[in-house]
Enzyme design. Structure first.
Site, PDB file in Angstrom:
ATOM      1  N   ALA A  81      28.280  10.044  -6.836  1.00  0.00           N
ATOM      2  CA  ALA A  81      28.080  11.123  -7.306  1.00  0.00           C
ATOM      3  C   ALA A  81      26.948  11.063  -8.540  1.00  0.00           C
ATOM      4  CB  ALA A  81      28.965  12.059  -7.662  1.00  0.00           C
ATOM      5  N   GLY A 125      31.390   7.502  -4.839  1.00  0.00           N
ATOM      6  CA  GLY A 125      31.065   8.670  -3.652  1.00  0.00           C
ATOM      7  C   GLY A 125      30.219   7.637  -2.661  1.00  0.00           C
ATOM      8  N   GLU A 177      32.993   6.323  -0.647  1.00  0.00           N
ATOM      9  CA  GLU A 177      33.410   7.280   0.129  1.00  0.00           C
ATOM     10  C   GLU A 177      32.861   7.881   1.408  1.00  0.00           C
ATOM     11  OE1 GLU A 177      36.227   9.771  -2.806  1.00  0.00           O
ATOM     12  OE2 GLU A 177      34.302   9.485  -3.533  1.00  0.00           O
ATOM     13  N   GLU A 226      35.724   5.135 -10.355  1.00  0.00           N
ATOM     14  CA  GLU A 226      35.839   6.443 -11.149  1.00  0.00           C
ATOM     15  C   GLU A 226      36.703   6.472 -12.552  1.00  0.00           C
ATOM     16  OE1 GLU A 226      34.549   7.681  -7.009  1.00  0.00           O
ATOM     17  OE2 GLU A 226      35.764   6.131  -7.896  1.00  0.00           O
TER      18      GLU A 226
END
Length: 266
Positions: free
Chosen positions: A73, A119, A122, A142
């Site tokens: 992100a 992310g 992910e 994170e």
């Protein structure tokens, strides 16, 4: 499907092989290490819907640039969000995008050619297969930022690697090499970076060699079984559907005649 932000290329494109059998979803924000924004996530969901409705039989997910698959992100896009905005916009949009990717009827392959953090990992975990370069690194870092994975990482990492290793990945922020990612079950194949495309091509060819509907039904059956659906019911329904196809008749004929089947997706 494109937007522009501060002169930085930010787009998701969909391309198809000449025969239309393979679709490629490309995320391009290489100037920012392919860091994900709300716009990119919305475009990714749209790309998944387009591909799902196409005649493509295999989907390959790539990112632009070198050395980095996706760093996750874009911190600058969520750092100042309120709690409501984080939940309503950021987390929900990411889940919709990755769920659309995971829910494709066609099998999907993520090509991890560099760093896949947060992310970015992910994103790859939302695909059915992950072919990774030996030199690549994956991580869910994170907690070092003061937050947690928000786009399905805890669930998918646990499904693939098991609870203890998922905890190690998330809680200690451990970075895994390509070989370690395969050993942990987070990737399905590893190759030196120079041999990565050959490994992707080999897997794609294996997927394309199966009867298209049967391959797609098999994917759906496995995903449903992972969610607790009873196989004795779904396999009977899927088997009945497959029995009505020309491809089953062709597969049986090819077996009896000791030749390679020619499937037509009918």
């Amino acid at each position: 499907m494109s937007t522009a932000t501060d002169q930085i290329t930010e787009k998701v494109t969909v391309g198809y092989s000449p025969d239309g059998h393979t679709a490629t979803i490309m995320i391009d924000r290489s100037a920012k290490l392919n860091a994900l924004t709300l716009g990119l996530l919305e475009d990714l969901a749209s790309a998944a819907r387009e591909v799902s409705a196409s005649a493509a039989r295999v989907v390959i997910v790539r990112t632009a640039g070198e050395k980095v698959f996706c760093v996750g992100a874009d911190i600058n896009h969520f750092a100042d969000l309120s709690a409501a905005g984080m939940w309503r916009d950021w987390i929900a949009t990411g889940h919709r995008a990755f769920d659309a990717l995971a829910g494709l009827r066609q099998p999907s392959i993520a090509v991890i050619d560099g760093l896949a953090f947060g992310g970015g990992l992910e994103l790859a975990l939302a695909c059915d297969f992950r072919v990774i370069a030996a030199e690549a690194r994956v991580a869910l870092p994170e907690t070092g930022l003061g937050t947690v994975p928000g786009w399905g990482g805890t669930e998918r990492a646990t499904e693939l690697a098991g609870r203890a290793r998922a905890k190690e990945l998330v809680l200690t922020r451990r970075q895994l090499s390509g070989e370690e990612a395969v050993a942990w079950g987070l990737a399905t194949a590893v190759a030196p970076k120079k041999g990565l495309e050959e490994a992707v091509s080999r897997l794609s060819s294996d997927l394309l060699a199966g009867a298209p509907l049967a391959v797609q039904l098999g994917k759906q059956l496995i995903d449903a079984a992972a969610d607790g659906a009873p196989s004795r019911v779904l396999e009977a329904l899927a088997g009945g559907l497959a029995a009505a196809t020309d491809d089953l008749a062709e597969g049986v004929a090819a077996f009896r005649e000791k030749r390679t089947p020619h499937f037509t997706d009918n």
